[in-house]
Design a protein around this motif. Structure first.
Motif, PDB file in Angstrom:
ATOM      1  N   GLU A  43       2.932  32.396  11.468  1.00  0.00           N
ATOM      2  CA  GLU A  43       4.010  31.169  11.457  1.00  0.00           C
ATOM      3  C   GLU A  43       5.525  31.673  11.517  1.00  0.00           C
ATOM      4  OE1 GLU A  43       4.932  26.862   9.755  1.00  0.00           O
ATOM      5  OE2 GLU A  43       3.314  28.100   8.652  1.00  0.00           O
ATOM      6  N   PHE A  44       6.021  31.029  12.439  1.00  0.00           N
ATOM      7  CA  PHE A  44       7.708  31.531  12.513  1.00  0.00           C
ATOM      8  C   PHE A  44       8.582  30.422  11.898  1.00  0.00           C
ATOM      9  CE2 PHE A  44       5.113  33.989  15.477  1.00  0.00           C
ATOM     10  CZ  PHE A  44       5.397  35.191  15.315  1.00  0.00           C
ATOM     11  N   VAL A  45       9.572  30.786  11.707  1.00  0.00           N
ATOM     12  CA  VAL A  45      10.444  29.917  11.129  1.00  0.00           C
ATOM     13  C   VAL A  45      10.844  28.610  11.838  1.00  0.00           C
ATOM     14  CG1 VAL A  45      11.670  31.684   9.776  1.00  0.00           C
ATOM     15  CG2 VAL A  45      12.606  31.445  12.068  1.00  0.00           C
ATOM     16  N   THR A  46      10.485  28.629  13.355  1.00  0.00           N
ATOM     17  CA  THR A  46      10.644  27.472  14.160  1.00  0.00           C
ATOM     18  C   THR A  46       9.577  26.628  14.125  1.00  0.00           C
ATOM     19  OG1 THR A  46       9.499  28.676  15.820  1.00  0.00           O
ATOM     20  CG2 THR A  46      11.976  29.028  15.988  1.00  0.00           C
ATOM     21  N   GLY A  47       8.376  27.110  13.058  1.00  0.00           N
ATOM     22  CA  GLY A  47       7.279  26.176  13.208  1.00  0.00           C
ATOM     23  C   GLY A  47       6.345  26.702  14.028  1.00  0.00           C
ATOM     24  N   ALA A  48       6.374  27.425  15.097  1.00  0.00           N
ATOM     25  CA  ALA A  48       5.588  27.816  16.229  1.00  0.00           C
ATOM     26  C   ALA A  48       4.697  28.764  15.509  1.00  0.00           C
ATOM     27  CB  ALA A  48       6.163  28.516  17.207  1.00  0.00           C
ATOM     28  N   ARG A  49       3.400  28.929  15.876  1.00  0.00           N
ATOM     29  CA  ARG A  49       2.407  29.853  15.485  1.00  0.00           C
ATOM     30  C   ARG A  49       1.937  30.661  16.553  1.00  0.00           C
ATOM     31  NH1 ARG A  49      -1.646  26.220  13.355  1.00  0.00           N
ATOM     32  NH2 ARG A  49      -0.885  24.548  14.603  1.00  0.00           N
TER      33      ARG A  49
END
Length: 164
Positions: A43-49
């Motif tokens: 999971e990235f800080v953008t909320g994308a996974r």
């Protein structure tokens, strides 16, 4: 390296990488994702996974999984310049995730890893083939790329988006 050990090795590398872009890393077991036996969710800080499936081919001649794993080491890969995950305008560039993983594994100093090269399967744009000194290979497949708030039913398996 057997798949579950490789999964934990990758998780350790990712969690210890110091990347400001990565929010969390979990195994499929940890998130109760049961459709594939082995893999990671990043999971990235953008909320994308990004969900990565890990599969393995045995070394030539096969392997008895009833026995303890025989670890075979050789020369570690030569380190390469570091890169980070590319986030632009709040969006994650998936190709940069593949590059980041390749560099992270190359620079890990793991003496079991003999080679790293792109792996592109039928209908798959991104992936990594990790060759081991044992003759076995682990294949890292990009299973899902999920924008913030989307679940695995957002698109079919291996239908990787370029930006999430």
């Amino acid at each position: 390296m057997r798949p579950k050990r490789f999964e934990m090795f990758m998780k350790d590398q990712l969690t210890g990488s110091g990347s400001d872009s990565i929010k969390s890393v979990a195994t499929f077991d940890e998130i109760a994702f049961t459709s594939k036996p082995c893999g990671l969710q990043i999971e990235f800080v953008t909320g994308a996974r990004v969900m990565l499936q890990i599969v393995r081919s045995s070394p030539p001649g096969g392997e008895d999984f009833g026995q303890d794993e025989k670890v075979i080491e050789g020369e570690a890969l030569e380190p390469v310049p570091g890169v980070d995950v590319l986030i632009t305008g709040g969006k994650l560039n998936v190709e940069s995730v593949e590059r980041y993983l390749t560099v992270l594994l190359t620079n890990s100093g793991n003496r079991e890893i003999k080679s790293l090269r792109p792996f592109v399967g039928k209908g798959q744009k991104y992936g990594i083939n990790v060759g081991f000194h044992s003759g076995a290979n682990c294949y890292i497949h990009f299973l899902y790329t999920l924008p913030n708030g989307k679940e695995t039913n957002f698109h079919p398996e291996f239908n990787v988006l370029e930006v999430v």
